[in-house]
Design a protein around this motif. Sequence first.
Motif, PDB file in Angstrom:
ATOM      1  N   ALA B 264       0.830  -1.203   0.000  1.00 37.80           N
ATOM      2  CA  ALA B 264       0.000   0.000   0.000  1.00 37.80           C
ATOM      3  C   ALA B 264       0.866   1.255   0.000  1.00 37.80           C
ATOM      4  CB  ALA B 264      -0.943   0.003   1.188  1.00 37.80           C
ATOM      5  N   GLY B 265       2.122   1.101   0.387  1.00 35.72           N
ATOM      6  CA  GLY B 265       3.080   2.208   0.292  1.00 35.72           C
ATOM      7  C   GLY B 265       2.697   3.450   1.070  1.00 35.72           C
ATOM      8  N   GLY B 266       1.806   3.325   2.043  1.00 34.50           N
ATOM      9  CA  GLY B 266       1.402   4.498   2.816  1.00 34.50           C
ATOM     10  C   GLY B 266       0.451   5.411   2.062  1.00 34.50           C
ATOM     11  N   TYR B 267       0.083   5.047   0.823  1.00 30.72           N
ATOM     12  CA  TYR B 267      -0.808   5.930   0.063  1.00 30.72           C
ATOM     13  C   TYR B 267      -2.201   5.954   0.656  1.00 30.72           C
ATOM     14  CZ  TYR B 267       2.911   5.963  -3.376  1.00 30.72           C
ATOM     15  OH  TYR B 267       4.123   6.112  -3.980  1.00 30.72           O
ATOM     16  N   GLY B 268      -2.581   4.883   1.339  1.00 26.08           N
ATOM     17  CA  GLY B 268      -3.875   4.887   2.010  1.00 26.08           C
ATOM     18  C   GLY B 268      -3.923   5.959   3.078  1.00 26.08           C
ATOM     19  N   PHE B 269      -2.845   6.043   3.866  1.00 25.49           N
ATOM     20  CA  PHE B 269      -2.793   7.054   4.916  1.00 25.49           C
ATOM     21  C   PHE B 269      -2.771   8.451   4.310  1.00 25.49           C
ATOM     22  CE2 PHE B 269      -0.854   3.882   8.071  1.00 25.49           C
ATOM     23  CZ  PHE B 269      -2.109   3.592   8.550  1.00 25.49           C
ATOM     24  N   LEU B 270      -2.039   8.607   3.188  1.00 22.23           N
ATOM     25  CA  LEU B 270      -2.056   9.914   2.535  1.00 22.23           C
ATOM     26  C   LEU B 270      -3.452  10.221   1.999  1.00 22.23           C
ATOM     27  CD1 LEU B 270       1.396   9.897   0.743  1.00 22.23           C
ATOM     28  CD2 LEU B 270       0.710  11.173   2.754  1.00 22.23           C
ATOM     29  N   GLY B 271      -4.166   9.169   1.577  1.00 19.83           N
ATOM     30  CA  GLY B 271      -5.549   9.360   1.140  1.00 19.83           C
ATOM     31  C   GLY B 271      -6.396   9.945   2.261  1.00 19.83           C
ATOM     32  N   ILE B 272      -6.098   9.529   3.499  1.00 18.75           N
ATOM     33  CA  ILE B 272      -6.837  10.089   4.638  1.00 18.75           C
ATOM     34  C   ILE B 272      -6.552  11.576   4.768  1.00 18.75           C
ATOM     35  CG2 ILE B 272      -7.119   9.995   7.132  1.00 18.75           C
ATOM     36  CD1 ILE B 272      -6.399   7.012   6.962  1.00 18.75           C
ATOM     37  N   LEU B 273      -5.259  11.948   4.630  1.00 17.12           N
ATOM     38  CA  LEU B 273      -4.910  13.374   4.689  1.00 17.12           C
ATOM     39  C   LEU B 273      -5.652  14.147   3.595  1.00 17.12           C
ATOM     40  CD1 LEU B 273      -1.057  13.609   5.361  1.00 17.12           C
ATOM     41  CD2 LEU B 273      -2.944  13.652   6.956  1.00 17.12           C
ATOM     42  N   ILE B 274      -5.677  13.552   2.383  1.00 19.68           N
ATOM     43  CA  ILE B 274      -6.344  14.221   1.263  1.00 19.68           C
ATOM     44  C   ILE B 274      -7.817  14.442   1.578  1.00 19.68           C
ATOM     45  CG2 ILE B 274      -7.069  13.901  -1.134  1.00 19.68           C
ATOM     46  CD1 ILE B 274      -4.362  12.397  -1.525  1.00 19.68           C
ATOM     47  N   ALA B 275      -8.459  13.387   2.131  1.00 16.03           N
ATOM     48  CA  ALA B 275      -9.884  13.498   2.422  1.00 16.03           C
ATOM     49  C   ALA B 275     -10.150  14.499   3.541  1.00 16.03           C
ATOM     50  CB  ALA B 275     -10.451  12.137   2.781  1.00 16.03           C
ATOM     51  N   LEU B 276      -9.161  14.684   4.444  1.00 14.61           N
ATOM     52  CA  LEU B 276      -9.342  15.674   5.503  1.00 14.61           C
ATOM     53  C   LEU B 276      -9.484  17.055   4.900  1.00 14.61           C
ATOM     54  CD1 LEU B 276      -6.849  14.647   8.321  1.00 14.61           C
ATOM     55  CD2 LEU B 276      -9.327  14.664   8.401  1.00 14.61           C
ATOM     56  N   ILE B 277      -8.720  17.320   3.825  1.00 16.90           N
ATOM     57  CA  ILE B 277      -8.841  18.617   3.153  1.00 16.90           C
ATOM     58  C   ILE B 277     -10.135  18.671   2.352  1.00 16.90           C
ATOM     59  CG2 ILE B 277      -7.901  20.038   1.301  1.00 16.90           C
ATOM     60  CD1 ILE B 277      -5.193  19.460   2.196  1.00 16.90           C
ATOM     61  N   ALA B 278     -10.417  17.585   1.623  1.00 11.33           N
ATOM     62  CA  ALA B 278     -11.502  17.632   0.642  1.00 11.33           C
ATOM     63  C   ALA B 278     -12.882  17.545   1.276  1.00 11.33           C
ATOM     64  CB  ALA B 278     -11.325  16.504  -0.375  1.00 11.33           C
TER      65      ALA B 278
END
Lengths: 317, 348
Positions: B264-278
Amino acid sequence: MDSLELTVITIVAMSAPLIFAVIGETITERVGVVNLSMEGTLLITALTGFAITIWTDSLYLGILSSALIGGFIAFIIVWINFRFYINQIAVGFIFTIFLWKLSSYLGGDFVRIPGPYLNKITIPILSEIPFLGPIFFDNNILVLSSIILIPLSWFFLFRTNLGVNLRAVGENPIAADARGLSVMKYRFIYSVIGGILIGIGGATFSLEVKYGWSEGHTLNYGWIALAIVIFGGWNPVRASVGVYGFGILQVLSLKLQSVTIGLSQILPLIPFPLMILTLVLIQSANKNEGRWFPKPIRLLIFGNQPQSLGITYKKDS
Amino acid sequence: MYKIILQNSIATFLSVISVTIVLLILQVMPFEIYGNLFDGSFGSLDKISRTLLIATIMALAGFALVVTFSTGLWNIGIEGQMLFGAIGATFIARTFLAEYFFAPIIIIIFGTLFGSFLGLLSAILKTRFNVHEIFGGLGINFVASGLIVYLVIGPWKREGIASTGGTDLFPKSSWINGIGDSNFPIYPIIIAIIVFITLFILLSRTSLGLKLIATGTNKDAADKFKIDSVKHILYAFIIAGAIGGIAGAIQAASIHHKLVPNIAGGYGFLGILIALIAGRNLFTVVVISIIFASIMVGGVQLQLRLGLDSSFPYIIESVFVMSWLIIKASKIDSKLLMLLVNKETDFG
């Protein structure tokens, strides 16, 4: 010293950082705050403790600065929650990533420097007692205080007025406020105290368990600690049992390493399914489905989640 | 609409300023970093392809979060859903099906199924057992990562050696390749666009979407209108898990071409950060995913040219998100906009 005794001593020593972290988080969550930044906080405070010790040549300054950093991080998280009403979980999550990566940048110069470590305080004669002797009278101050912390924090939470108030704030902040307790003050003070304990846990890791610093030094311990807090049902004593249980798992996985590399990687993940199971048990107990358990067993396996855990408190709403 | 774009531009600008301040405190040159990030992510077709591929994966992870956010819940289990998607992909890649030209399609379908299974698990824990989705999700992530380690060194280990380096490479026919000779990730982009359009229609044009949002906004009101919130939470998590599964399958079939433990390369966690903004805005997810992907891909150049640590992309992103949330919460952006607009009207 026979090998069983040695194993017990190893487990107690290895578990010290998790004891600090888990009890710190238990106190924090009891007052209604989730400090999800645990993994990040442990990493940055492990680095701080080690770096300051190398710079100042004083282990105690190292531990002190880790404690201060841990408390400061908790303060910031609670402050952002109170000032801007941003969800604690969001803030904690962002801090996890930030502090984790910050530690791996700042720690670059400290990788694989041979580390200082705490000396044992040996009390003659008493340290000769089997099992208890080496643990209580021939150990360093961090391991010793981690053991003392367990009954101390339990007594504080469940047998003092302050502890009752603290839990009241975590259970029902509105009612606590109506009784004249300042929710803000309680949440700030006890989250910071929890943070300080987590910080000491970080320092213990780099100065006592795994000397020195490497990238991602704390091996997911932060997430494991979060799981064990729940496994412990927000009770310091039960959580500590969980920590020592995890210590046994780790020793097992070290021993099994020679047999199969697979198990040694998978055993440390056992706290997570256990955490889920505990949560399921706790909730079904609350829903009357667990009534068929005899009361002592119920007390033992079920817990009580602080009702306002992670919920932002707005005084005027 | 126009006002929102202006506000978000101001918020972006202010967040970049605070990132700059943090970089200055860390004693690195911010503008050199920004230049290199841009060049490293958009400097050539190859780099653009890489950036877009990562952006697709992040955007899918972000979408998965948006779906559960609309029911008011976190999908922290996204990382695990991606892992399961990758497991599903590998499962197919190891069968005879992988030899056929349509293998990538089956891989994506199985990734989707595996991911949605894990999403369903989170939802059942939440609705049936009342387990907080944060802790349930975290636990499931680690269980999934344990399962991958087990598979990689156990049943699916490479011939002869069991190491955590990964399984055997997938057969070439099952790779999701770029277009022509380039590695421009046309298929992942098409998949992401399909998901985007489907979700957009689902959330804003169907009664199911309305009910999902109703469950999240006001559960009591939803109950009064006889909207079964339990059912809709299940739906949301199944959809989210499916999207996460797609992201994981793409990771396996188009980047690694095998199953590795940290797929998953940590992209899932970055997805969480993205959704926090969006929040609930799908379009913002796309924009932020492209920005974050360019930071991740450009970050490689930071290491090569400036000798900086690989942690900088994450530091930049986390500071950016934190500042953005604080700016939005304190309404600095709208206050600034009001100031600017009022001045204009004074002169006009």
